[in-house]
Design a protein around this motif. Sequence first.
Motif, PDB file in Angstrom:
ATOM      1  N   UNK A  12      45.516 -10.589 -46.226  1.00 12.59           N
ATOM      2  CA  UNK A  12      44.175 -10.496 -45.667  1.00 12.59           C
ATOM      3  C   UNK A  12      43.174 -11.184 -46.566  1.00 12.59           C
ATOM      4  N   UNK A  13      42.128 -10.459 -46.976  1.00  8.72           N
ATOM      5  CA  UNK A  13      41.096 -11.027 -47.845  1.00  8.72           C
ATOM      6  C   UNK A  13      41.289 -10.634 -49.306  1.00  8.72           C
ATOM      7  N   UNK A  14      42.476 -10.146 -49.653  1.00 13.50           N
ATOM      8  CA  UNK A  14      42.781  -9.773 -51.031  1.00 13.50           C
ATOM      9  C   UNK A  14      43.932 -10.618 -51.560  1.00 13.50           C
ATOM     10  N   UNK A  55      37.340  -7.382 -58.134  1.00 12.15           N
ATOM     11  CA  UNK A  55      38.157  -6.301 -57.552  1.00 12.15           C
ATOM     12  C   UNK A  55      39.080  -6.756 -56.425  1.00 12.15           C
ATOM     13  N   UNK A  56      38.685  -7.797 -55.676  1.00 11.69           N
ATOM     14  CA  UNK A  56      39.516  -8.261 -54.559  1.00 11.69           C
ATOM     15  C   UNK A  56      40.754  -9.016 -55.027  1.00 11.69           C
ATOM     16  N   UNK A  78      48.043  -0.448 -56.195  1.00 11.37           N
ATOM     17  CA  UNK A  78      47.334  -0.152 -57.443  1.00 11.37           C
ATOM     18  C   UNK A  78      46.098  -1.036 -57.547  1.00 11.37           C
ATOM     19  N   UNK A  79      44.937  -0.402 -57.668  1.00 12.06           N
ATOM     20  CA  UNK A  79      43.696  -1.128 -57.941  1.00 12.06           C
ATOM     21  C   UNK A  79      43.503  -1.134 -59.453  1.00 12.06           C
ATOM     22  N   UNK A  80      43.605  -2.307 -60.056  1.00 15.69           N
ATOM     23  CA  UNK A  80      43.501  -2.428 -61.508  1.00 15.69           C
ATOM     24  C   UNK A  80      42.060  -2.779 -61.853  1.00 15.69           C
ATOM     25  N   UNK A  81      41.418  -1.929 -62.596  1.00 19.21           N
ATOM     26  CA  UNK A  81      40.028  -2.156 -62.979  1.00 19.21           C
ATOM     27  C   UNK A  81      39.921  -3.420 -63.822  1.00 19.21           C
ATOM     28  N   UNK A  82      38.916  -4.221 -63.544  1.00 19.44           N
ATOM     29  CA  UNK A  82      38.757  -5.486 -64.265  1.00 19.44           C
ATOM     30  C   UNK A  82      38.364  -5.251 -65.719  1.00 19.44           C
ATOM     31  N   UNK A  83      37.420  -4.347 -65.945  1.00 18.59           N
ATOM     32  CA  UNK A  83      36.822  -4.188 -67.276  1.00 18.59           C
ATOM     33  C   UNK A  83      37.425  -3.064 -68.102  1.00 18.59           C
ATOM     34  N   UNK A  84      37.951  -2.040 -67.446  1.00 19.79           N
ATOM     35  CA  UNK A  84      38.376  -0.832 -68.149  1.00 19.79           C
ATOM     36  C   UNK A  84      39.882  -0.631 -68.018  1.00 19.79           C
ATOM     37  N   UNK A  85      40.437   0.137 -68.948  1.00 15.60           N
ATOM     38  CA  UNK A  85      41.864   0.468 -68.917  1.00 15.60           C
ATOM     39  C   UNK A  85      42.105   1.555 -67.869  1.00 15.60           C
ATOM     40  N   UNK A 274      31.780  -5.289 -50.816  1.00 17.51           N
ATOM     41  CA  UNK A 274      32.824  -6.199 -50.333  1.00 17.51           C
ATOM     42  C   UNK A 274      32.163  -7.366 -49.602  1.00 17.51           C
ATOM     43  N   UNK A 275      32.717  -8.561 -49.776  1.00 14.53           N
ATOM     44  CA  UNK A 275      32.178  -9.718 -49.061  1.00 14.53           C
ATOM     45  C   UNK A 275      32.610  -9.730 -47.598  1.00 14.53           C
ATOM     46  N   UNK A 276      33.586  -8.890 -47.253  1.00 18.94           N
ATOM     47  CA  UNK A 276      33.985  -8.714 -45.851  1.00 18.94           C
ATOM     48  C   UNK A 276      34.067  -7.208 -45.601  1.00 18.94           C
ATOM     49  N   UNK A 277      35.260  -6.718 -45.241  1.00 15.66           N
ATOM     50  CA  UNK A 277      35.475  -5.283 -45.112  1.00 15.66           C
ATOM     51  C   UNK A 277      36.954  -5.025 -45.358  1.00 15.66           C
TER      52      UNK A 277
END
Length: 359
Positions: A12-14, A55-56, A78-85, A274-277
């Motif tokens: 999709x958009x990810x 995030x995407x 799994x959503x992996x945070x960009x800045x944090x562990x 989100x730039x979309x949904x």
Amino acid sequence: MSRIPCVLMRGGTSRGPFFLSSDLPQDPAARDAILFAAMGSGHPLQIDGIGGGNPLTSKVAIVGPGRQQGTDIEYLFAQVNVDRALVDTAPNCGNMLAAVGPFAIEQGLVAAGDPETRLTILNVNTGKRIEATVQTPDGAVSYEGDTAIAGVPGTAAPVRLAFLDAAGSKTGRLLPTGALRDEVQGVPVTHFDMAVAAVLVAADSLGKSGREAPADLDADRLFMARLEALRLTSGQLMGLGDVGDMVIPKPILLSRPTDGATIDARYFMPHSCHTAVAITGAVCIAAACCTEGTVAHDLAVLPAPDARGRRMLVIEHPSGRTPVEIEQDPDTGEIRRVAVIRTARRLFEGFVHVRDKVA
């Protein structure tokens, strides 16, 4: 360095790496340490890993054979945070889900049919099942086609996703508080859990039109702080506890649509727009639009259902429009099935290298 097989795919958009569950540690802490290192998190550009600094593009899919009767594949998102562990495995991701079927077929986990392959995926995050239909002419996955989706350039082969039992994805209830609407910090909201746990808010309740560009919403720090405060309170009311380190519930701003659409939405992930949904978000919004008494229903322009209770809703968002098919029981209004069309593509395959001190 340890070499871990992976395939980078767009769903999709990810976009993100797909791993076989057998190639990662079974211990969650050890697994998450590898994912965090592999993506290069802890730096805003994820410069020392394969994440995209957004995030995407900092998402991971972990796929294995189905272990429950009636399921072909298990998929952990799994959503992996960009800045944090921080690795969050609370929610599903419907966009990454679009690539799970093609990945599973090409990795030999599911036998391909001709001209298409239908498989049932268990989303481990939510315990819910999704039926995916993948185009496999002559028994091979095809990524080429004429289907266009908002937020992705060009066209590709369609992947149909039917959410079979999406209600109560994380809270166990379609209406986590038992009410069609609540008041949080003086703002009328609907707490709704269909494919993803969300807090639905009319944009004008927070002083917005609902048509703002995502970057403009993100740049309004006072607004974002207010939205996060509302989200934290909603998390408690929904029975999720302290959601400060979780990406659910998702805040969603809603407004009346333009001609031809059902509703306009601004979906938050949750700390940026989100730039979309998200597809789980679109499923949630569409179901709420069809549930009388919710904030979404008040703003929606609904088409009439057919004799079987089916209708096509259109979610308007910053990148365009996303159609969602809803099937409801004509007598009880119960939502039986929600289906969306996505596309996916295999981008590259190989190994991600992770320092031995992590692996």
